[in-house]
Design a protein around this motif. Structure first.
Motif, PDB file in Angstrom:
ATOM      1  N   LYS A 115       0.847  -1.190   0.000  1.00  0.00           N
ATOM      2  CA  LYS A 115       0.000   0.000   0.000  1.00  0.00           C
ATOM      3  C   LYS A 115       0.880   1.237   0.000  1.00  0.00           C
ATOM      4  N   LYS A 116       0.619   2.118  -0.949  1.00  0.00           N
ATOM      5  CA  LYS A 116       1.291   3.415  -0.952  1.00  0.00           C
ATOM      6  C   LYS A 116       0.459   4.332  -0.072  1.00  0.00           C
ATOM      7  N   ASP A 117       1.113   5.020   0.830  1.00  0.00           N
ATOM      8  CA  ASP A 117       0.414   5.872   1.783  1.00  0.00           C
ATOM      9  C   ASP A 117       1.225   7.140   1.990  1.00  0.00           C
ATOM     10  N   SER A 118       0.573   8.153   2.500  1.00  0.00           N
ATOM     11  CA  SER A 118       1.286   9.394   2.801  1.00  0.00           C
ATOM     12  C   SER A 118       0.983   9.808   4.228  1.00  0.00           C
ATOM     13  N   MET A 119       1.933  10.500   4.833  1.00  0.00           N
ATOM     14  CA  MET A 119       1.789  10.992   6.189  1.00  0.00           C
ATOM     15  C   MET A 119       2.091  12.487   6.181  1.00  0.00           C
ATOM     16  N   LYS A 120       1.165  13.265   6.728  1.00  0.00           N
ATOM     17  CA  LYS A 120       1.355  14.708   6.842  1.00  0.00           C
ATOM     18  C   LYS A 120       2.008  14.998   8.185  1.00  0.00           C
ATOM     19  N   LEU A 121       2.964  15.903   8.155  1.00  0.00           N
ATOM     20  CA  LEU A 121       3.655  16.296   9.379  1.00  0.00           C
ATOM     21  C   LEU A 121       3.700  17.811   9.472  1.00  0.00           C
ATOM     22  N   ARG A 122       3.898  18.298  10.679  1.00  0.00           N
ATOM     23  CA  ARG A 122       4.051  19.734  10.892  1.00  0.00           C
ATOM     24  C   ARG A 122       4.997  19.962  12.066  1.00  0.00           C
TER      25      ARG A 122
END
Length: 135
Positions: A115-122
């Protein structure tokens, strides 16, 4: 001679501290987050999240509620898919203002599914990268 030995000892100490201290990049936080899920360390995952707290809200209670929810959802998914076998970071994109980022990953599960996934960070107020749990 004492100065040289002192310098070498100081340099060795600095290298050991740098290696143990971990990198504070979006990529390293994303990798650590996946490792927490792999290890079933859901509280550790929640500690990597950027959480805002409203006045009168208890941060520890909020963290525990999120940990419980994450454990329930993640555990059933991991059981179905045979856990996480590996995770590869494909890209790390930091916004121009340097305050947000997106890390793209390819996750391979124990059953072979990918699974290709993305994670948002700040970044938080102390310039530490955290998972952006905002909507």
């Amino acid at each position: 001679m004492k100065k040289i030995i002192g310098f070498v000892a100081l340099a060795a100490f600095a290298l050991v501290m740098a290696a143990c201290g971990g990198d504070n990049s979006p990529k390293s936080v994303a990798e650590e987050a996946v490792k927490c899920i792999q290890d079933k360390d859901y509280a550790g995952y929640v500690d990597l999240m950027y959480l805002s707290v409203k006045e009168g809200e208890n941060i520890d209670e909020k963290k525990q509620a999120i940990t419980d929810m994450l454990q329930s959802k993640a555990q059933s998914t991991l059981d179905t898919k045979g856990g996480i076998k590996s995770c590869e970071v494909l890209s790390e994109t930091i916004a121009e203002d340097g305050k947000t980022a997106v890390v793209e990953m390819n996750i391979v599960y124990g059953n072979g599914e990918e699974k290709k996934d993305s994670m948002k960070l700040r970044k938080d107020d102390s310039d530490k990268w955290l998972i952006d749990a905002g909507k």
